[in-house]
Enzyme design. Structure first.
Site, PDB file in Angstrom:
ATOM      1  N   ARG A 159       0.604  -1.393  -0.145  1.00 17.91           N
ATOM      2  CA  ARG A 159      -0.227   0.366  -0.334  1.00 17.91           C
ATOM      3  C   ARG A 159       0.825   1.493   0.067  1.00 17.91           C
ATOM      4  NH1 ARG A 159      -3.253  -0.546   4.729  1.00 17.91           N
ATOM      5  NH2 ARG A 159      -1.595   0.681   5.846  1.00 17.91           N
ATOM      6  N   TYR A 196     -15.373  19.731 -11.731  1.00 22.78           N
ATOM      7  CA  TYR A 196     -16.390  18.211 -11.522  1.00 22.78           C
ATOM      8  C   TYR A 196     -17.143  17.922 -10.688  1.00 22.78           C
ATOM      9  CZ  TYR A 196     -15.157  13.282 -12.418  1.00 22.78           C
ATOM     10  OH  TYR A 196     -16.101  11.868 -12.458  1.00 22.78           O
ATOM     11  N   ASP A 238      -7.338  21.373 -10.472  1.00 26.40           N
ATOM     12  CA  ASP A 238      -7.082  20.247 -11.251  1.00 26.40           C
ATOM     13  C   ASP A 238      -6.706  20.372 -13.200  1.00 26.40           C
ATOM     14  OD1 ASP A 238      -8.528  17.986 -12.797  1.00 26.40           O
ATOM     15  OD2 ASP A 238     -10.023  18.064 -11.600  1.00 26.40           O
ATOM     16  N   LYS A 268      -7.839   9.278 -17.407  1.00 26.90           N
ATOM     17  CA  LYS A 268      -8.703  10.208 -18.798  1.00 26.90           C
ATOM     18  C   LYS A 268      -6.946  10.044 -19.722  1.00 26.90           C
ATOM     19  CE  LYS A 268     -12.341  11.061 -16.672  1.00 26.90           C
ATOM     20  NZ  LYS A 268     -12.551  12.737 -15.883  1.00 26.90           N
TER      21      LYS A 268
HETATM   22  C1  LIG Z   1     -12.880  12.841 -14.100  1.00 27.44           C
HETATM   23  C2  LIG Z   1     -12.809  13.378 -13.830  1.00 27.44           C
HETATM   24  C3  LIG Z   1     -12.168  13.185 -12.473  1.00 27.44           C
HETATM   25  C4  LIG Z   1     -12.195  12.166 -11.630  1.00 27.44           C
HETATM   26  O1  LIG Z   1     -10.797  11.282 -12.661  1.00 27.44           O
HETATM   27  P1  LIG Z   1     -12.206  10.081 -12.235  1.00 27.44           P
HETATM   28  O2  LIG Z   1     -10.627   9.238 -12.177  1.00 27.44           O
HETATM   29  O3  LIG Z   1     -13.103   9.358 -13.502  1.00 27.44           O
HETATM   30  O4  LIG Z   1     -12.434   9.766 -10.720  1.00 27.44           O
HETATM   31  C5  LIG Z   1     -11.518  14.381 -11.939  1.00 27.44           C
HETATM   32  N1  LIG Z   1     -11.666  15.910 -12.466  1.00 27.44           N
HETATM   33  C6  LIG Z   1     -11.865  16.210 -14.388  1.00 27.44           C
HETATM   34  C7  LIG Z   1     -11.553  17.523 -14.206  1.00 27.44           C
HETATM   35  C8  LIG Z   1     -12.607  14.781 -14.159  1.00 27.44           C
HETATM   36  O5  LIG Z   1     -12.268  14.841 -15.802  1.00 27.44           O
END
Ligand SMILES: *Cc1c(COP(=O)(O)O)cnc(C)c1O
Length: 395
Positions: free
Chosen positions: A60, A113, A185, A210
């Site tokens: 972990r 988000y 973010d 992503k």
């Molecule tokens: C998809 C997304 C997240 C979260 O990511 P996950 O891996 O789906 O939890 C956070 N911020 C933005 C801008 C996103 O598009």
């Protein structure tokens, strides 16, 4: 072998985190599946308890597989620390919990988000942290919202559904003048097209799900930090039990190697689609910061190195059955959440239901597109056939 720090980021994407000659010359790092990690002696066992211990103690807390990806991404951002966790949302939660405590007030962009709002309005509220949402285009005006107990400002630029570009340097300047930290973010741009640390951000989160993953088969988040925040972010992630699976870490690292070429192609196709959509009579407006005339274009041009393949457009009002004809018949665009994979996606969204600090006034439906790696002319033909179905359905 390892690329010099002065090389371009495209070069570092290829070389960062790899050490083939420590692994029989094999180009890619091995995958360590591990929970238990054995210590050979009592002395070694005791050494693990030392706060400065840099080895491996338990799955972990890290394996050579996690360190290799984390090291690569930290290098790309010029961060002191990167922590890989099980999703982008988990990365947001680690960032929020690292930089807040009971009694604090935080400022979160109204374009954030959506699940981030759920953490703020549910979990953080329960633990005594109050959230105020702010207009994403507020810029230096954020200063007026900072209270004595404000500890953190959360940005997402551009917003990943509505694409407002934020003036990060102005927000950071206002925040730092009052001892407030900024968490960005950076999922849309990745380290390749925008580095929030270059503009003073204290902590950066990115959903590796992503663009880094890039093939719609990995869930992962990254928390990047510098200086005093670095140890704090790692310690929060460890305390809460966050980590990432070995195979996902490997896939994310593999995705990293091709990020630059995929992103360049997504950018080009995204712009081609955006320009084409802008000329369509069915489209009320296109939300893409790299298009001249977009409200965020000037700041995007000033701060970003490129645009990824995610943008939205708003249709003139249509009845739901006509919209369904448009969407249901698409052959190449899948309708689904997430983005950043090799395939094109389309997703309907209604920002009116989410906003609290600003009002979303467009009467027609918003559709978000992720431009994938298909041939752009084929994608346009798919959308064009959709508009024909829309017209045939009558508004
Ligand atoms: C998809 C997304 C997240 C979260 O990511 P996950 O891996 O789906 O939890 C956070 N911020 C933005 C801008 C996103 O598009």
């Amino acid at each position: 072998m390892s690329a010099d720090k002065n090389t371009k980021i495209e070069t570092r994407l290829v070389h960062a985190g790899r050490a083939p000659h420590q692994n029989h010359g094999v180009v890619n790092p091995p995958i360590y599946h591990a929970s238990t990690i054995l210590q050979p002696t009592l002395d070694a066992w005791d050494a693990v308890r030392d706060p400065g211990y840099a080895g491996y103690s338990y799955g972990r807390f890290g394996t050579p597989t996690s360190r290799s990806l984390e090291g690569a991404v930290a290098e790309l951002y010029g961060a002191d620390e990167a922590v890989a966790v099980s999703s982008g949302l988990a990365a947001i939660s680690v960032g929020l919990m690292t930089l807040t405590k009971a009694g604090d007030h935080i400022l979160v962009t109204d374009s954030a988000y959506y699940p981030c709002r759920k953490i703020c309005n549910g979990v953080l509220k329960k633990y005594g942290v109050e959230t105020t949402y702010y207009d994403p285009t507020i810029g230096a005006g954020i200063a007026a919202l900072i209270r004595p107990e404000t500890s953190l400002i959360v940005t997402e630029s551009p917003g990943s559904v509505t694409f407002e570009v934020q003036d990060i340097p102005a927000i950071v300047a206002a925040a730092h003048a009052r001892g407030v930290k900024v968490m960005a973010d950076n999922t849309w741009a990745t380290a390749l097209y925008f580095n929030p640390f270059d503009h003073g951000a204290d902590l950066v989160v990115e959903a590796a799900t992503k663009y880094i993953g890039g093939h719609s088969d990995v869930m992962m988040g990254l928390v990047l930090s510098r200086g005093p925040n670095a140890r704090a972010a790692r310690s929060t992630a460890n305390a809460l039990g966050h980590c990432s699976g070995a195979d996902d870490l490997y896939l994310a690292q593999r995705g990293l190697r091709t990020l630059a070429v995929r992103l360049a192609r997504c950018q080009e196709t995204g712009l081609t689609l955006a320009r084409w959509l802008k000329a369509r009579p069915e489209v009320a407006r296109v939300l893409h910061p790299a298009l001249p005339g977009d409200p965020g274009h000037a700041i995007w041009q000033r701060d970003f190195r490129g645009a990824s393949g995610l943008f939205s457009f708003v249709l003139h009002p249509v009845e739901r059955p006509a919209l369904a004809r448009f969407l249901d018949g698409l052959m190449l665009f899948g309708m689904g959440a997430s983005w950043g994979g090799y395939e094109s996606l389309i997703m309907p969204n209604d920002p009116r239901a989410i906003r609290t600090a600003t009002r979303w006034t467009d009467p027609g439906p918003l559709l978000r597109i992720h431009a994938g790696l298909e041939d752009p002319a084929d994608l346009i033909a798919d959308l064009e056939a959709g508009f024909e179905r829309l017209a045939a359905a009558g508004r």
